[in-house]
Design a protein around this motif. Structure first.
Motif, mmCIF file in Angstrom:
data_model
loop_
_atom_site.group_PDB
_atom_site.id
_atom_site.type_symbol
_atom_site.label_atom_id
_atom_site.label_comp_id
_atom_site.label_asym_id
_atom_site.label_seq_id
_atom_site.Cartn_x
_atom_site.Cartn_y
_atom_site.Cartn_z
ATOM 1 N N CYS A 1 39.243 42.382 30.164
ATOM 2 C CA CYS A 1 40.365 41.749 30.872
ATOM 3 C C CYS A 1 41.670 42.348 30.374
ATOM 4 O O CYS A 1 41.866 42.524 29.168
ATOM 5 C CB CYS A 1 40.365 40.244 30.643
ATOM 6 N N LYS B 1 40.115 41.706 35.764
ATOM 7 C CA LYS B 1 38.822 41.596 35.100
ATOM 8 C C LYS B 1 37.992 42.774 35.594
ATOM 9 O O LYS B 1 37.736 42.900 36.793
ATOM 10 C CB LYS B 1 38.125 40.285 35.444
ATOM 11 N N ALA C 1 42.483 46.698 31.080
ATOM 12 C CA ALA C 1 41.111 46.197 31.129
ATOM 13 C C ALA C 1 40.123 47.305 30.765
ATOM 14 O O ALA C 1 39.130 47.059 30.070
ATOM 15 C CB ALA C 1 40.797 45.660 32.525
#
Length: 225
Positions: A41, A52, A107
């Motif tokens: 994330c 995500k 991420a």
């Protein structure tokens, strides 16, 4: 002391400590030694949104990617680009590829660290997870779970979107507190429409209630009241 010396010799000969990968202990020295399934994330620089990222890596190559973002329109469009270019790259190539949006890049950094340190979700799963596993989080309707709730001191909270779907009505009790809601599962609605079901019937089948909805004293549209 003798056992310690043997351990030191072993580590010197191996060059590194082993990490758990898909049910095996691996001495990872090259990118091709890395396999695993995990999530990362990240957030963008002005912290307007987040991403995500789910990757399924086999022998250092990204075989599967799921990109979910919430934030500005630029971020959501960057997700489409990331989905186009991630498959087939090594995780090192992906780490050093500009995925345009800061949140997606962040991420990617987070998931890279999990994989190379042996902290992936599939670290102790024999042979890892098969391709397609990234879709399991989306459920049968293949839709990301998104929560959108707005609140201010004058009107209190207003649920707009929750796990079940798009909120159409809130049920309030005598204290004007939320005790339930009516929602439309948009993914289910679209599937029924694609199957040729009329809009009226499809909307009926996709509309349900949650909580003590039927005990409500007052019912309001959370986007208008």
């Amino acid at each position: 002391m003798e056992e310690l010396n043997e351990c030191v010799k072993c580590l010197k000969s191996r060059g590194c400590s082993p990490i758990p990968e898909e049910g095996k202990w691996v001495f990872a020295k090259e990118i091709k030694d890395i396999s695993g399934f995990s999530h990362g994330c990240g957030k963008c620089a002005p912290q307007q949104g987040t991403c995500k990222l789910t990757l399924n890596v086999k022998d250092g190559i990204i075989k599967e990617a799921l990109v979910e973002t919430i934030g500005c329109t630029g971020m959501t469009h960057s997700a489409a680009m990331a989905g186009e270019i991630l498959i087939g790259k090594t995780i090192l190539e992906a780490l050093n590829t500009d995925l345009v949006c800061d949140a997606i890049n962040d991420a990617m950094k987070q998931i890279f660290l999990q994989l190379v340190y042996g902290r992936s979700q599939s670290a102790f799963s024999e042979n890892g997870l098969e391709i397609g596993s990234a879709l399991e989080d989306l459920g049968k309707n293949m839709s990301s779970a998104v929560a959108t709730v707005y609140s201010n001191e004058k009107i209190g909270p207003r649920y707009l979107n929750l796990t079940e779907g798009y909120i159409t009505k809130l049920a309030l009790d005598s204290n004007n507190e939320i005790i339930g809601y009516e929602y439309v599962n948009l993914a289910n609605l679209m599937q029924l429409l694609e199957d040729g079901i009329s809009y009226v019937v499809a909307k009926q089948k996709s509309t349900k209630q949650y909580g003590r909805y039927n005990e409500g004293i007052k019912f309001i549209n959370p986007r208008k009241e």
